[in-house]
Structures are given as C-alpha cells and as structure tokens.
Design a protein around this motif. Structure first.
Motif, PDB file in Angstrom:
ATOM      1  N   SER A 341      -2.064  11.563   4.606  1.00  0.00           N
ATOM      2  CA  SER A 341      -0.767  12.121   4.201  1.00  0.00           C
ATOM      3  C   SER A 341       0.336  11.669   5.157  1.00  0.00           C
ATOM      4  O   SER A 341       1.458  11.361   4.735  1.00  0.00           O
ATOM      5  CB  SER A 341      -0.835  13.651   4.154  1.00  0.00           C
ATOM      6  N   ARG A 344       1.176   7.992   4.380  1.00  0.00           N
ATOM      7  CA  ARG A 344       2.013   7.876   3.176  1.00  0.00           C
ATOM      8  C   ARG A 344       3.451   8.271   3.492  1.00  0.00           C
ATOM      9  O   ARG A 344       4.404   7.655   2.995  1.00  0.00           O
ATOM     10  CB  ARG A 344       1.455   8.749   2.063  1.00  0.00           C
ATOM     11  N   GLU A 345       3.625   9.293   4.308  1.00  0.00           N
ATOM     12  CA  GLU A 345       4.960   9.762   4.654  1.00  0.00           C
ATOM     13  C   GLU A 345       5.688   8.744   5.512  1.00  0.00           C
ATOM     14  O   GLU A 345       6.859   8.431   5.269  1.00  0.00           O
ATOM     15  CB  GLU A 345       4.859  11.094   5.412  1.00  0.00           C
ATOM     16  N   ARG A 348       6.561   5.541   3.448  1.00  0.00           N
ATOM     17  CA  ARG A 348       7.152   5.735   2.126  1.00  0.00           C
ATOM     18  C   ARG A 348       8.349   4.795   1.957  1.00  0.00           C
ATOM     19  O   ARG A 348       9.243   4.744   2.777  1.00  0.00           O
ATOM     20  CB  ARG A 348       7.621   7.174   1.967  1.00  0.00           C
ATOM     21  N   GLY A 349       8.340   4.036   0.894  1.00  0.00           N
ATOM     22  CA  GLY A 349       9.412   3.089   0.642  1.00  0.00           C
ATOM     23  C   GLY A 349       9.141   1.693   1.188  1.00  0.00           C
ATOM     24  O   GLY A 349       9.847   0.752   0.858  1.00  0.00           O
TER      25      GLY A 349
END
Length: 452
Positions: A341, A344-345, A348-349
């Motif tokens: 998690s 992914r954070e 992100r982008g």
C-alpha cells in the motif's frame, strides 16, 4: 524545547526531500547539464511548502535556473513532497568556496581515480541472463587488461548497466594495480576537452594525457558520430593506445555497424575486439536488483513488494532504482514499513501500468506462426519456400517495429548470423505494404493482436 526539536526534525525532512527531488531531476537531465546547473544549488529556508528557497551562486545562475529548469524543479519537489510546492530562486548569501581548476584545458581529472566512481563495483552489480556475457567479459578485462578483448565494446540500451561495468573495471584495476593509470570519461567530455585544448593552444597536453593512460574507459561513444575533428583525434588516440598495448573499453547504445555518421575506420576498429551486449533484465533479475539495492541502503524488501515493482517497471535499471529510492524516502518520512500500500501511494502517478509492455520476439514469432498456420520452428528455420519465408519476413518486420531489438539481435533470434537478412526483410515488408493491400491488412491485424 519542543519547538526547537520540531524545527530540527522539519529541516531534516526537507533536506531528504531536496535530495529526492535532485535524484529525480538527475534521471531526466544529461550529466553535464545536471552538474552545471542543478548540482551547485543549495536548499535555503523551507519551513513552508509554498515558500521553498533554492539558492544559486549568483544572479545569472538564479535567473537561468528559474527560467529553464524552474518547472522541472517544481515538479520534482511536488512529487517528492506529495503536494504542491512553490519555489523561490535566490542568490546564496553564503555560497561554498568553489574549487579552482588548474586549467580549462586539463583533460584528466585530478586525483588517483581519474574519473572512476567508487560506488560502482563488480560486487554490487547484479548478474542475470541479460548481462552475464558482458559482465564476464568486463571481469576478464579487469583481471588481465590488454591480453584479451581489446577493445571491449559494451552495447546496451539506456540504464541497463553499461556505465556500471565501465566503472567496475576501473575500480577492480585500482585495487589490483594501484600504480596503473585508469581513466574513465564520456565521449561528450572527450569532445569538450578537445575543443578547450584547441582554444587554449594546449593540444599537445591533451594528446599526452589521453595517450599516456594504461586503461581508457569511454562511455557513450555514439555521441562522437558526425563530429569530424573529434573522430579524427579519437582515431589517433585509439591507435596510439593499441600500439602501446594498452586496454580500451567502449560503451554505446548501438552496435558499431548501426551508429550513423561514424567513420568507417572507427567502425572497423570498434568491431575488431569483442562486442558484448546487455539486454533489458528479466523479472527475476529485476527483483534481484531491487533486493541488492535495498540491502545496500540498509533496508529490507519483501518478495511481494519486489515483485510488484519489478512487474510495474520494466524499462531499465535506472528507473527501477529511482522508484525504490522514492519508496524508501516516503517510508522514512512516514516512519512506516515498506508495504504494498505504501509503494502504491509513493509511486502513484509514476507507475505506468496501463502502458503496453515491451513485447518479446518469441511472442511475436508465435503469433505470426499461428496467423499463417505454420510452426514457430518453421519461422526460425532457413526454409526458402514462400509459405515459410514470407511469414519469416513479416515476423522480422514486426520485431523491429514493436521491440527495441537491434538488427543483429533480431538476426540471432531467427538463427541467422547475418543481420543484413533482417535489413532486407524489414525494407521489403515496409515497401510492399504500400502496394499490397492484403499484406498491409495482415501486418495491421498482427500488430493489433500483439498490442492487446
């Protein structure tokens, strides 16, 4: 007391963010550009993300960086911070003392290392099927320079480890033969120093410095293509070193025969030694690289996180390591373990999971074989019947169009040692499509199937 502690903590965090932003920018700029404009900058007051001071040595540098690299710096800070940032470019009130250079025309870096970066060694180079041959050749050169593989020509795409191997050779030689003179230089710097030597009438010093080395490591040789004076001088430097039985190691993103506007005499000399190529790493090698990098940073990386990153980033090692640094930075700032998690954070982008992945030539051959109702073995064979030769040419054409493979790499995949066969096939399919509607439709259909 608490307020002072909080300020100190905030300053440490902003320093880490500044370092992360610089690392992001370094990935996007050529080394000479980064060294000239970004590396000298310092972080000033940064208590508020909307007022981050970037300090330059003088008015010109501050305005130039603001106008040319302000947007890039702002984007990097926004990515590292995870929120918007506003940068103020100002003159540094207390700039660090600048190192005085002896002469603008001195081509050899001062100090015992002569441009060799101590961070890159054989010990921290991850070996996989993609680079095993190049690694073995480099290690052999480091063990016995000028006795085999001279020159050694290392070919590979951006960020695959060519520079690492060049520095690893230099570091191994410095340990085993500290008295030897080993010089690492990029071809761009070679050209710049040649220009300076002409400008300051110190050509003799230039020649002496480069022709007196025991081992010459030249990175990105493709950039001398089209530069007549640079090619002329490098040709004579190459000859002088070979005649003196000195080792030459060259890297490039292309094979000697594929560098446009390169003089034939240089092309011939680059090819006369050993050409060792590096391919993009497979999934297992990418995971091993991540694990190795994490261990060097004193961090632990779980298998699921390593798998996720290795699956998401397939282009090159440099981008892979850059993503890992961003993950570690966020984990450090948030004081959290590195979990899926959090990965992914933090990315992100930046993870382009929606983009089509690079196709393998094996997949292309299988798809074309199925389309034409023959076996993949038939496509790789030398059978000349049209029902085999035509699909083979189509497959070669698609391999060139849909992968980053070079002509020699495609030739080897098809069991053909002569890359001119691939050149002929690609040209023939490309021209035939202009007049053959059925062929154009077949190629379009196959490309669509492969891109899904």
């Amino acid at each position: 007391m608490d307020h002072a502690i909080n300020l100190a903590k905030q300053a440490m965090e902003m320093t880490a963010i500044w370092q992360a932003a610089r690392a992001l920018i370094q990935e996007q700029l050529a080394p000479p550009v980064f060294d000239m404009w970004i590396k000298p900058l310092r972080l000033g007051r940064a208590e508020d993300p909307q007022r981050i001071e970037i300090l330059a040595s003088n008015d010109f540098s501050a305005s130039y960086v603001r106008d040319h690299y302000g947007a890039l710096l702002t984007t990097a800070f926004t990515s590292a911070l995870g929120q918007g940032a506003r940068l103020l470019f100002q003159v540094d009130p207390d700039p660090p003392a600048r190192q005085v250079e002896e002469s603008p025309a001195t081509p050899t870096p001062t100090g015992a290392r002569f441009g060799v970066d101590g961070r890159y060694t054989f010990e921290n180079f991850v070996v996989g099927s993609c680079n095993q041959f190049a690694h073995a050749a480099a290690a052999r050169v480091a063990d016995a320079p000028a006795t085999a593989y001279n020159p050694l020509y290392i070919q590979g795409g951006v960020g695959l480890g060519k520079t690492h191997l060049l520095h690893a050779i230099g570091n191994a030689l410095l340990r085993a033969r500290p008295e030897s003179k080993t010089l690492y230089i990029t071809s761009e710097k070679f050209m710049t120093q040649l220009v300076d030597s002409l400008r300051f009438k110190q050509v003799h010093n230039f020649k002496e410095n480069f022709r007196s080395v025991d081992v010459l490591l030249v990175d990105d040789i493709q950039f001398i293509a089209g530069k007549k004076a640079t090619q002329e001088e490098f040709f004579h430097t190459f000859n002088a070193l070979q005649e003196a039985n000195k080792q030459i190691v060259i890297s490039s993103d292309s094979y000697p025969g594929e560098i446009e506007h390169l003089e034939e005499r240089l092309r011939s000399r680059f090819s006369q030694g050993l050409v060792a190529d590096i391919h993009p790493p497979d999934l297992e090698t990418r995971m091993a690289i991540l694990k190795k990098k994490a261990a060097l940073e004193g961090m632990e990386l779980s298998d699921d996180v390593a798998f996720f990153l290795a699956e998401a980033i397939q282009s090159n090692v440099r981008e892979l390591e850059g993503a890992l640094i961003r993950v570690f930075l966020l984990a450090s700032l948030e004081k959290e373990p590195v979990t899926l998690s959090l990965v992914r954070e933090s990315l992100r982008g930046t993870l382009r999971r929606g983009e089509p992945r690079l196709l393998s030539m094996e997949k292309i051959i299988e798809t074309v074989a199925a389309y034409y109702k023959i076996r993949p073995l038939d496509i790789r064979s030398s059978k000349r019947a049209r029902r085999f030769s035509h699909p083979r040419q189509v497959a070669m054409f698609l391999c060139k169009q849909l992968t980053k493979a070079s002509y020699p790499e495609i030739a080897r995949e098809f069991g053909d040692r002569n890359h001119t066969t691939v050149l002929y096939a690609v040209d023939k399919i490309a021209s035939s499509q202009q007049v053959d509607v059925d062929l154009e439709q077949a190629v379009s259909t196959l490309a669509g199937m492969l891109r899904k």
